[in-house]
Design a protein around this motif. Structure first.
Motif, mmCIF file in Angstrom:
data_model
loop_
_atom_site.group_PDB
_atom_site.id
_atom_site.type_symbol
_atom_site.label_atom_id
_atom_site.label_comp_id
_atom_site.label_asym_id
_atom_site.label_seq_id
_atom_site.Cartn_x
_atom_site.Cartn_y
_atom_site.Cartn_z
ATOM 1 N N SER A 74 -11.354 -51.305 99.063
ATOM 2 C CA SER A 74 -10.241 -51.890 99.955
ATOM 3 C C SER A 74 -10.124 -53.528 98.510
ATOM 4 N N ILE A 75 -9.346 -53.472 97.675
ATOM 5 C CA ILE A 75 -8.868 -53.784 96.814
ATOM 6 C C ILE A 75 -7.364 -54.864 96.812
ATOM 7 N N VAL A 76 -8.631 -56.668 96.392
ATOM 8 C CA VAL A 76 -7.140 -57.668 96.679
ATOM 9 C C VAL A 76 -6.835 -58.323 95.134
ATOM 10 N N VAL A 77 -5.563 -57.906 94.913
ATOM 11 C CA VAL A 77 -5.178 -58.779 93.526
ATOM 12 C C VAL A 77 -4.491 -60.641 94.089
ATOM 13 N N TYR A 78 -4.915 -61.162 92.772
ATOM 14 C CA TYR A 78 -4.055 -62.241 92.826
ATOM 15 C C TYR A 78 -4.287 -63.232 91.668
ATOM 16 N N CYS A 79 -3.350 -63.599 91.610
ATOM 17 C CA CYS A 79 -2.849 -64.703 90.635
ATOM 18 C C CYS A 79 -3.005 -65.910 90.785
ATOM 19 N N ALA A 80 -2.078 -67.168 89.938
ATOM 20 C CA ALA A 80 -2.299 -68.836 90.146
ATOM 21 C C ALA A 80 -1.537 -69.123 91.926
ATOM 22 N N ASN A 81 -0.690 -68.538 91.852
ATOM 23 C CA ASN A 81 0.007 -69.448 93.391
ATOM 24 C C ASN A 81 0.903 -68.570 93.543
ATOM 25 N N VAL A 82 1.910 -69.099 94.787
ATOM 26 C CA VAL A 82 2.836 -68.197 95.354
ATOM 27 C C VAL A 82 3.973 -67.368 93.438
ATOM 28 N N PRO A 83 4.672 -68.686 93.069
ATOM 29 C CA PRO A 83 5.941 -67.976 91.703
ATOM 30 C C PRO A 83 5.746 -66.506 91.193
ATOM 31 N N CYS A 84 3.779 -67.063 90.893
ATOM 32 C CA CYS A 84 3.136 -66.057 89.789
ATOM 33 C C CYS A 84 3.806 -64.377 90.257
ATOM 34 N N ARG A 85 4.382 -63.852 89.491
ATOM 35 C CA ARG A 85 4.015 -62.441 89.536
ATOM 36 C C ARG A 85 3.142 -61.254 88.902
ATOM 37 N N ASN A 86 2.059 -61.974 87.773
ATOM 38 C CA ASN A 86 0.943 -61.162 87.779
ATOM 39 C C ASN A 86 0.588 -60.131 88.835
ATOM 40 N N SER A 87 -0.247 -60.554 89.898
ATOM 41 C CA SER A 87 -0.731 -59.671 91.177
ATOM 42 C C SER A 87 0.548 -58.749 91.654
ATOM 43 N N GLU A 88 1.411 -59.130 91.852
ATOM 44 C CA GLU A 88 2.177 -58.151 92.138
ATOM 45 C C GLU A 88 2.661 -57.230 91.107
ATOM 46 N N LEU A 89 2.611 -57.527 89.965
ATOM 47 C CA LEU A 89 2.701 -55.856 88.716
ATOM 48 C C LEU A 89 1.448 -55.233 88.587
ATOM 49 N N VAL A 90 0.475 -55.972 88.726
ATOM 50 C CA VAL A 90 -0.235 -54.992 88.334
ATOM 51 C C VAL A 90 -1.099 -54.356 89.880
ATOM 52 N N GLY A 91 -0.993 -55.264 91.132
ATOM 53 C CA GLY A 91 -1.080 -54.563 92.448
ATOM 54 C C GLY A 91 0.288 -53.039 92.859
ATOM 55 N N ALA A 92 0.857 -53.183 92.181
ATOM 56 C CA ALA A 92 2.151 -52.275 92.435
ATOM 57 C C ALA A 92 1.914 -50.544 91.504
ATOM 58 N N ARG A 93 0.752 -51.155 90.516
ATOM 59 C CA ARG A 93 0.620 -50.270 89.271
ATOM 60 C C ARG A 93 -0.758 -49.590 89.857
ATOM 61 N N LEU A 94 -1.421 -50.157 90.592
ATOM 62 C CA LEU A 94 -2.310 -50.165 91.409
ATOM 63 C C LEU A 94 -1.942 -48.377 92.160
ATOM 64 N N ASP A 99 -5.267 -48.496 98.932
ATOM 65 C CA ASP A 99 -5.540 -49.707 100.022
ATOM 66 C C ASP A 99 -5.667 -50.979 99.589
ATOM 67 N N VAL A 100 -4.590 -51.413 98.589
ATOM 68 C CA VAL A 100 -4.275 -52.852 97.653
ATOM 69 C C VAL A 100 -3.423 -53.689 98.403
ATOM 70 N N ARG A 101 -3.938 -55.096 98.879
ATOM 71 C CA ARG A 101 -2.817 -56.132 99.477
ATOM 72 C C ARG A 101 -2.958 -57.281 98.069
ATOM 73 N N LYS A 102 -2.137 -58.228 98.232
ATOM 74 C CA LYS A 102 -1.551 -59.390 97.637
ATOM 75 C C LYS A 102 -2.023 -60.847 98.324
ATOM 76 N N TYR A 103 -3.639 -61.639 97.575
ATOM 77 C CA TYR A 103 -3.612 -63.148 97.943
ATOM 78 C C TYR A 103 -2.276 -63.373 97.319
ATOM 79 N N ARG A 104 -1.125 -63.942 98.403
ATOM 80 C CA ARG A 104 0.081 -64.406 97.728
ATOM 81 C C ARG A 104 -0.203 -65.945 97.119
ATOM 82 N N GLU A 105 -1.083 -66.720 98.007
ATOM 83 C CA GLU A 105 -1.131 -67.892 97.132
ATOM 84 C C GLU A 105 -1.601 -68.294 96.353
ATOM 85 N N GLY A 106 -2.415 -67.374 95.742
ATOM 86 C CA GLY A 106 -3.370 -67.564 94.597
ATOM 87 C C GLY A 106 -5.174 -68.923 94.492
#
Length: 117
Positions: free
Chosen positions: A67-87, A94-101
């Motif tokens: 169970s994986i959770v990706v995050y980056c700095a904050n809501v506008p940051c796109r890093n976690s969405e890009l890495v998570g989608a690639r995973l 099982d990849v989720r995003k902690y959007r608020e970072g």
């Protein structure tokens, strides 16, 4: 778009040891401060996020069933969405995003770690 996890849900999952957390910030930012036990797959610059994920995921996330959770700095940051989608594309189901970072994590008074200990 990745499913989301809240700060409270993530804190509980970390405490229970049921998630693997992935910091998607550049290496220098990760070294300075990251969530407890977080692993690093840089997602910036954005155009290299796929390459970095392909390079780091087999070593950083050997268990594709985790169970994986990706995050980056904050809501506008796109890093976690890009890495998570690639995973997900690489077969991690099982990849989720902690959007608020990490900014939200720190604002909530929760602990962080640094590469220097």
């Amino acid at each position: 778009m990745l499913p989301l996890i809240t700060r409270d849900e993530l804190a509980a999952a970390l405490k229970a040891g049921t998630v693997v957390v992935v910091d998607t910030m550049p290496v220098a930012y990760y070294a300075k401060e990251h969530l407890p036990a977080a692993r690093n797959i840089p997602g910036f610059p954005y155009e290299r996020a796929k390459e970095f994920t392909d390079e780091h995921a087999p070593r950083v996330l050997p268990d594709k069933s985790a169970s994986i959770v990706v995050y980056c700095a904050n809501v506008p940051c796109r890093n976690s969405e890009l890495v998570g989608a690639r995973l997900v594309e690489l077969g991690y189901p099982d990849v989720r995003k902690y959007r608020e970072g990490i900014e939200d994590w720190v604002a909530g008074g929760l602990p962080t770690e640094s590469a220097s200990g």
